[in-house]
Design an enzyme around this catalytic site. Structure first.
Site, mmCIF file in Angstrom:
data_model
loop_
_atom_site.group_PDB
_atom_site.id
_atom_site.type_symbol
_atom_site.label_atom_id
_atom_site.label_comp_id
_atom_site.label_asym_id
_atom_site.label_seq_id
_atom_site.Cartn_x
_atom_site.Cartn_y
_atom_site.Cartn_z
ATOM 1 C CD GLU A 55 64.266 -5.501 -24.083
ATOM 2 O OE1 GLU A 55 64.388 -6.351 -23.237
ATOM 3 O OE2 GLU A 55 63.914 -4.476 -23.906
ATOM 4 C CB THR A 97 52.936 -0.203 -15.505
ATOM 5 O OG1 THR A 97 53.363 -0.907 -16.734
ATOM 6 C CG2 THR A 97 54.056 0.802 -15.338
#
Ligand code: DMJ
Length: 697
Positions: free
Chosen positions: A532, A643
């Site tokens: 992450e 996006t």
């Protein structure tokens, strides 16, 4: 003033101008013309002016809708309502901790009536019939028909119908694209697009199989839910979607299914949207940003691809539900909205009740497109206001902080990031310019300025030469890069190719460097999937440090940057990296029912997190599929990806833009000022009167 004082009347008796009852035929014509002009001034704008078309016609729709429901509600509405009990929905209209004053002070009887009306609507037989479809309607079709989408729908839902430009729709509805290419040479390639390389073709087929596997799992175990838990085989919803089942996965997946030519699955999703997607059912809070990029963006994309009015109408229906979130002193929207009552608020954790840059800065593409395809300027106005505010507010050291207070318009904490909380704001500056077909110069300037400061201050090199994007916290650099920030490789490349200037070469090098570093964050794990967040210190490079940074939730950003790099450089390494990601997804994330995230990318046998994120369809699988396709499929000269990787057409370059044609010479979606039509009508009237006088003389 008497009528006769304005318009002269001929009198037989005296020869002077007086009132009388009988008019000459020329006078009748004159009066008729004056009346016509007057009516034109009064009524014409309602139907024809782009300023009002969306607004007033929508209001007319709403009045009609309420009238219909009142008719159905019957006599019980006339009875006096029972006193509201505390806790009853609609009785308590204030929301704790919410400072948004939308419904405060509203008459409780009115609220109660509204609630009863709502219940009536919910119980309405017609709507109940619509909602019985729990499982997908699998449409049995012949082999040729299976490859065809639903025929574009006309006005499919009276309640959310908007006035469309008939002529334009007829043109657009005529456009149909079959599997394997298009039937009109000037139309964009939105299906097919097989690569000449047989290996790429084979790999692309594998990606398609992954999509079908994930879809079947969702369909079997979580149909209509927001997401699937692919290990425990049940539905899942995240807070961003609210508590209700809104089929987020279906909406996020539709354009990908369409592009891949999975028409049976596309038709299942289409039927679900048609019969079940109804934001009137929502009672809980949802994210304005996520709703916009996934639901509105997803629907707009399928609308552009297919011309099916169902999707445009649903996108408008949802976007209108978000509008109360923009009712702030600055126009900067709140992050969360309860669409049932319009109450909006911000996350409690966000810098003193601030709104988040990557959220309020990531509405532009969808909202501008909504205005263009509906003729309703409200959406464009909302995002233009946001732009004005952020543009005019001084930035510390030239950097945009991640937070802004929607009441004061002041920046919050001095934290800047191209990863979480900042990322897609920068992306949308560039893409707004691209979407406008190069016309939105302000967006271009803002992007150039912002990316210039970021390049100077946040783009760094590690001691072994890896390029990375640091974050800035109160003027101190944090040498950490989020997986989310890996999209920036693609953004730098897209910017370098779309804006040709003296920094283009440098930006392309940065793009290459970032795409490579993000690949390193994958390659340095035993799973081949990236964490992450990863850090750069004296001792480590491109590796996560904390356990809370080690998960992988099927995110797309790294693959997204390889997609852009592949398209622009044709370096085969990007296809190889993408293929390695496919193999890793198969090995570590695939389950019997779909794909799951993993909790630790540094473990040989990572635990699964049991969530199949909706964006795996919209983004991760789509970018993988496109990497192994020919460049003509979803060409970057014709499409710009939102996006959430939902492609939107580029104005002036893509015949699927489907802009509503405005009348009186105004461009679609642009406002024609009132004064222009008023002036025109007044001149016309004066000419008529003058002509009359001249004739009399
Ligand atoms: C997506 O929903 C969007 O890309 C968003 O901008 C942020 N990230 C997720 C996927 O990682």
């Amino acid at each position: 003033m008497a009528f006769g004082g304005v318009i002269p009347f001929y009198s037989k008796r005296s020869g002077s101008w007086t009132f009388r009852r009988v008019f000459r035929s020329r006078e009748k014509v004159l009066i008729f013309l004056v009346c016509l002009t007057f009516m034109f001034i009064c009524i014409g704008p309602i139907f024809y002016l782009p300023d009002l078309r969306g607004g007033l016609s929508t209001k007319v729709d709403h009045v009609y809708k309420v009238y219909k429901q009142m008719q159905k509600a019957g006599p019980e509405l006339i009875l006096p309502p029972p006193p509201p009990e505390s806790g009853e929905v609609g009785a308590v209209r204030k929301h704790e901790g919410v400072h948004h004053n939308l419904v405060n002070g509203e008459d409780v009887h009115l609220s109660d009536d509204k609630q009863r009306l709502m219940d009536k609507v919910n119980n309405d037989e017609e709507l109940r019939n619509m909602r019985v479809i729990e499982k997908p309607v699998v449409i049995t079709v012949s082999s040729t028909a299976a490859n065809k989408p639903h025929e574009p729908q006309g006005q499919v839902d009276e309640s959310i119908r908007i006035v469309a430009d008939k002529e334009q729709n007829e043109i657009e509805l005529d456009k149909k694209v079959g599997l394997g290419g298009q039937d009109k040479s000037d139309e964009p390639v939105v299906q097919g697009g097989e690569d000449a390389d047989p290996v790429a073709r084979q790999r692309r087929e594998k990606v398609r199989e992954m999509v079908l596997h994930a879809w079947r799992g969702y369909k079997t175990y979580a149909w209509g839910k927001n997401e699937l838990r692919p290990v425990s085989k049940r539905g899942h919803t995240a807070g961003i979607f609210g508590r209700e089942d809104m089929g987020a996965t279906i909406v996020d997946a539709l354009d990908t299914l369409y592009i891949m030519g999975c028409m049976e699955e596309y038709n299942e999703g289409h039927a679900w949207v048609q019969y079940n997607l109804d934001f009137n059912q929502l009672r809980s809070e949802m994210s304005v940003f996520e709703t916009n990029i996934r639901f509105v963006g997803g629907l707009l994309s399928v609308y552009a691809l297919t011309g099916d009015m169902l999707f445009r109408d649903r996108a408008l229906h949802i976007a209108r539900k978000l509008l109360p979130a923009f009712d702030t002193p600055t126009g900067i929207p709140y992050a969360l909205i309860n669409v049932a009552n319009g109450i909006a608020k911000n996350y409690a954790w966000a810098s003193g009740g601030s709104s988040i840059l990557s959220e309020f800065g990531t509405l532009h593409l969808e909202f501008v497109y909504l205005s263009d395809i509906s003729g309703d300027p409200i959406f464009r106005e909302k995002v233009m206001r946001i732009r004005d505010v952020i543009r005019k507010t001084d930035r510390p050291g030239g950097l945009y902080p991640n937070y802004m207070n929607p009441k004061t318009g002041k920046w919050g904490q001095r934290h800047t990031s191209v990863g979480a909380l900042g990322d897609s704001f920068y992306e949308y500056l560039l893409k707004a310019y691209i979407q406008s077909g190069g016309k939105d110069e302000v967006a271009k300037e803002m992007y150039e300025e912002a990316i210039g400061v970021i390049t100077n201050r946040l783009v760094l090199k590690s001691h072994t030469g890896l390029t990375y994007l640091a974050e800035s916290k109160f003027d101190r650099l944090e040498h950490k890069m989020d997986h989310l920030a890996c999209f920036a490789g693609g953004m730098y490349a897209l910017g370098a190719k779309s804006i040709n200037n003296q920094v283009s070469t440098t930006h392309l090098e940065i793009a290459e460097g970032l795409a490579n570093t993000c690949h390193e964050s994958y390659a340095r794990t035993p799973t081949g999937l990236g964490p992450e967040s990863f850090r750069f210190t004296e001792g480590i490079e491109a590796r996560a440090l904390k356990s809370s940074e080690k998960y992988y939730i099927l995110r797309p950003e790294v693959i997204e940057s390889w997609f852009y790099m592949w398209r622009y450089t044709k370096d085969p390494k990007y296809r190889e990296w993408a293929w390695n990601a496919v193999l890793a997804l198969e090995k570590y994330c695939r389950t019997e029912a779909g794909y799951s995230g993993i909790q630790n990318v540094y473990m040989e046998n990572p635990q699964k997190d049991d969530v199949q994120q909706s964006f795996v369809f919209a983004e991760t699988f789509k970018y993988l599929y496109l990497i192994f396709s020919d460049d003509s499929l979803m060409s970057l000269d014709e499409w710009v990806f939102n996006t959430e990787a939902h492609p939107l057409p580029i104005a002036g370059k893509n015949s699927f833009y489907r802009k509503v044609q405005a009348m009186y010479g105004a461009a679609a979606g642009e406002s024609l000022p009132w004064w222009r039509i008023l002036l025109f009508s007044s001149i016309l009237m004066l000419c008529v009167i003058k002509a009359h006088f001249e004739l009399e003389e």
